[in-house]
Design a protein around this motif. Structure first.
Motif, PDB file in Angstrom:
ATOM      1  N   ILE A 132       0.855  -1.201   0.000  1.00  0.00           N
ATOM      2  CA  ILE A 132       0.000   0.000   0.000  1.00  0.00           C
ATOM      3  C   ILE A 132       0.888   1.247   0.000  1.00  0.00           C
ATOM      4  N   ASP A 133       0.757   2.073  -1.068  1.00  0.00           N
ATOM      5  CA  ASP A 133       1.595   3.277  -1.163  1.00  0.00           C
ATOM      6  C   ASP A 133       0.902   4.317  -2.064  1.00  0.00           C
ATOM      7  N   ALA A 134      -0.359   4.650  -1.740  1.00  0.00           N
ATOM      8  CA  ALA A 134      -1.078   5.655  -2.547  1.00  0.00           C
ATOM      9  C   ALA A 134      -1.596   6.760  -1.625  1.00  0.00           C
ATOM     10  N   ASP A 135      -2.757   7.330  -1.932  1.00  0.00           N
ATOM     11  CA  ASP A 135      -3.282   8.455  -1.142  1.00  0.00           C
ATOM     12  C   ASP A 135      -3.584   8.020   0.294  1.00  0.00           C
ATOM     13  N   LYS A 136      -3.028   8.796   1.213  1.00  0.00           N
ATOM     14  CA  LYS A 136      -3.057   8.394   2.631  1.00  0.00           C
ATOM     15  C   LYS A 136      -4.477   8.397   3.212  1.00  0.00           C
ATOM     16  N   ILE A 137      -5.322   9.246   2.696  1.00  0.00           N
ATOM     17  CA  ILE A 137      -6.679   9.361   3.225  1.00  0.00           C
ATOM     18  C   ILE A 137      -7.442   8.045   3.103  1.00  0.00           C
ATOM     19  N   TYR A 139      -5.939   4.970   3.250  1.00  0.00           N
ATOM     20  CA  TYR A 139      -5.147   3.840   3.768  1.00  0.00           C
ATOM     21  C   TYR A 139      -6.015   2.825   4.522  1.00  0.00           C
ATOM     22  N   ASP A 140      -6.925   3.359   5.333  1.00  0.00           N
ATOM     23  CA  ASP A 140      -7.808   2.500   6.119  1.00  0.00           C
ATOM     24  C   ASP A 140      -8.615   1.564   5.204  1.00  0.00           C
ATOM     25  N   ASN A 141      -9.213   2.164   4.157  1.00  0.00           N
ATOM     26  CA  ASN A 141      -9.992   1.373   3.187  1.00  0.00           C
ATOM     27  C   ASN A 141      -9.103   0.389   2.442  1.00  0.00           C
ATOM     28  N   TYR A 142      -7.905   0.847   2.047  1.00  0.00           N
ATOM     29  CA  TYR A 142      -6.988  -0.027   1.321  1.00  0.00           C
ATOM     30  C   TYR A 142      -6.624  -1.240   2.188  1.00  0.00           C
ATOM     31  N   LEU A 143      -6.377  -0.975   3.469  1.00  0.00           N
ATOM     32  CA  LEU A 143      -6.022  -2.079   4.375  1.00  0.00           C
ATOM     33  C   LEU A 143      -7.160  -3.105   4.427  1.00  0.00           C
ATOM     34  N   GLU A 144      -8.380  -2.623   4.583  1.00  0.00           N
ATOM     35  CA  GLU A 144      -9.526  -3.547   4.680  1.00  0.00           C
ATOM     36  C   GLU A 144      -9.667  -4.369   3.396  1.00  0.00           C
ATOM     37  N   TYR A 145      -9.515  -3.715   2.251  1.00  0.00           N
ATOM     38  CA  TYR A 145      -9.584  -4.454   0.980  1.00  0.00           C
ATOM     39  C   TYR A 145      -8.452  -5.477   0.892  1.00  0.00           C
ATOM     40  N   CYS A 146      -7.255  -5.051   1.275  1.00  0.00           N
ATOM     41  CA  CYS A 146      -6.105  -5.976   1.176  1.00  0.00           C
ATOM     42  C   CYS A 146      -6.336  -7.205   2.044  1.00  0.00           C
ATOM     43  N   ILE A 147      -6.893  -7.015   3.239  1.00  0.00           N
ATOM     44  CA  ILE A 147      -7.152  -8.169   4.113  1.00  0.00           C
ATOM     45  C   ILE A 147      -8.140  -9.116   3.428  1.00  0.00           C
ATOM     46  N   LYS A 148      -9.176  -8.527   2.804  1.00  0.00           N
ATOM     47  CA  LYS A 148     -10.171  -9.376   2.122  1.00  0.00           C
ATOM     48  C   LYS A 148      -9.561 -10.099   0.913  1.00  0.00           C
ATOM     49  N   LEU A 149      -8.628  -9.438   0.242  1.00  0.00           N
ATOM     50  CA  LEU A 149      -8.034 -10.010  -0.976  1.00  0.00           C
ATOM     51  C   LEU A 149      -6.843 -10.921  -0.676  1.00  0.00           C
ATOM     52  N   ASP A 171       7.907  17.621  18.188  1.00  0.00           N
ATOM     53  CA  ASP A 171       8.753  18.719  17.707  1.00  0.00           C
ATOM     54  C   ASP A 171       8.823  18.774  16.188  1.00  0.00           C
ATOM     55  N   VAL A 172       8.409  17.674  15.532  1.00  0.00           N
ATOM     56  CA  VAL A 172       8.409  17.660  14.061  1.00  0.00           C
ATOM     57  C   VAL A 172       7.093  18.262  13.586  1.00  0.00           C
ATOM     58  N   GLN A 173       7.186  19.202  12.652  1.00  0.00           N
ATOM     59  CA  GLN A 173       6.001  19.864  12.086  1.00  0.00           C
ATOM     60  C   GLN A 173       5.014  18.813  11.566  1.00  0.00           C
ATOM     61  N   PRO A 174       3.766  18.793  12.091  1.00  0.00           N
ATOM     62  CA  PRO A 174       2.837  17.780  11.579  1.00  0.00           C
ATOM     63  C   PRO A 174       2.474  18.034  10.127  1.00  0.00           C
ATOM     64  N   LYS A 175       2.236  16.945   9.388  1.00  0.00           N
ATOM     65  CA  LYS A 175       1.822  17.035   7.981  1.00  0.00           C
ATOM     66  C   LYS A 175       0.309  16.841   7.937  1.00  0.00           C
ATOM     67  N   PRO A 176      -0.329  17.148   6.784  1.00  0.00           N
ATOM     68  CA  PRO A 176      -1.784  17.027   6.714  1.00  0.00           C
ATOM     69  C   PRO A 176      -2.279  15.628   7.102  1.00  0.00           C
ATOM     70  N   TYR A 177      -1.464  14.603   6.869  1.00  0.00           N
ATOM     71  CA  TYR A 177      -1.969  13.269   7.161  1.00  0.00           C
ATOM     72  C   TYR A 177      -1.329  12.613   8.396  1.00  0.00           C
ATOM     73  N   THR A 178      -0.723  13.440   9.261  1.00  0.00           N
ATOM     74  CA  THR A 178      -0.117  12.872  10.476  1.00  0.00           C
ATOM     75  C   THR A 178      -1.167  12.176  11.355  1.00  0.00           C
ATOM     76  N   GLU A 179      -2.285  12.854  11.587  1.00  0.00           N
ATOM     77  CA  GLU A 179      -3.313  12.276  12.465  1.00  0.00           C
ATOM     78  C   GLU A 179      -3.919  11.013  11.858  1.00  0.00           C
ATOM     79  N   ILE A 180      -4.140  11.057  10.535  1.00  0.00           N
ATOM     80  CA  ILE A 180      -4.681   9.878   9.838  1.00  0.00           C
ATOM     81  C   ILE A 180      -3.758   8.678  10.085  1.00  0.00           C
ATOM     82  N   MET A 181      -2.461   8.937   9.963  1.00  0.00           N
ATOM     83  CA  MET A 181      -1.517   7.825  10.057  1.00  0.00           C
ATOM     84  C   MET A 181      -1.363   7.332  11.490  1.00  0.00           C
TER      85      MET A 181
END
Ligand code: SAM
Length: 212
Positions: A132-137, A139-149, A171-181
């Motif tokens: 899995i290495d695409a749009d981070k938003i 990732y959760d859906n991709y993981l669920e699909y991967c488990i099924k596949l 101390d590291v500047q958060p990125k837009p998808y830090t919380e998602i990850m």
């Protein structure tokens, strides 16, 4: 993280003309410089060869850097199904895999990965390795699909899970998808169908084994 990665890459990876040409082709085509790091690529090759995976699903092709690394891990036969949003990127990835000698082993499905994953599920396709290495938003859906596949015992590898260290270091500047990850990592770590570890090379990769 940058210094540590530079150190690891400088010691554990060697000059690689094929992968250097992929990076050059990405630059020339004005595509983003977001391929996996050299050591992350080497880890992908090693995980494929250690696990003996033969049927690989890749979500996010870009210019084919990770695709080449995955294909290099095949011991004998092996196939990659790669999902990519952009037609232009999939074309370049295919050209680069062909140059590396793996063109016949990869097929690209272009468009929204979520649509392609649903189609693969309906077709009852199964994989023994997912990357899995695409749009981070999604990732959760991709993981669920991967488990099924995934077949039982398959590996699911996910990139960029440290978000340049921001998931672990205030101390590291958060990125837009830090919380998602952060949420994604907790989910992976506690998922009842997965046994997982996080390897802090490149931008961080989780390696999960499907156990149920
Ligand atoms: N794995 C590649 C490598 O290391 O060589 C890098 C992949 S890059 C980080 C992410 C890729 O995901 C981009 O090529 C982008 O076009 C693709 N992508 C983004 N959103 C997508 C979506 N919704 N469906 C399919 N692909 C998507």
């Amino acid at each position: 993280m940058k210094k540590i990665n530079r150190y690891i890459d400088s010691i554990f990876t060697k000059q690689d003309t094929i992968l250097e040409e992929v990076i050059l082709s990405i630059e020339e085509n004005e595509m983003p410089a977001i391929s996996v790091s050299p050591s992350s690529g080497k880890l992908l090759s090693m995980l494929i060869s250690i696990s003996g995976a033969k049927n690989v699903l890749e979500i996010g092709a870009l210019g084919g850097y990770s695709g080449i690394c995955l294909a290099r891990g095949f011991t004998s036969e092996g196939r990659i199904t790669s999902l990519e949003l952009e037609e232009k990127y999939a074309k370049l990835a295919h050209t680069n895999l062909s140059k590396a000698g793996f063109g016949a082993q990869v097929s690209y499905i272009t468009g929204e990965a979520l649509h392609s994953l649903e189609k693969l599920l309906i077709e009852k396709q199964r994989f023994d390795f997912c990357f899995i290495d695409a749009d981070k938003i999604n990732y959760d859906n991709y993981l669920e699909y991967c488990i099924k596949l995934a077949e039982l015992g398959a590996l699911i590898v996910t990139d960029n899970v440290l978000v340049r260290g921001s998931v672990a270091d205030d101390d590291v500047q958060p990125k837009p998808y830090t919380e998602i990850m952060k949420k994604f990592n907790e989910k992976v770590a506690n998922h009842p169908q997965l046994e997982s570890v996080l390897i802090p090379i490149g931008d961080g990769m989780t390696v999960s084994k499907v156990i149920k």
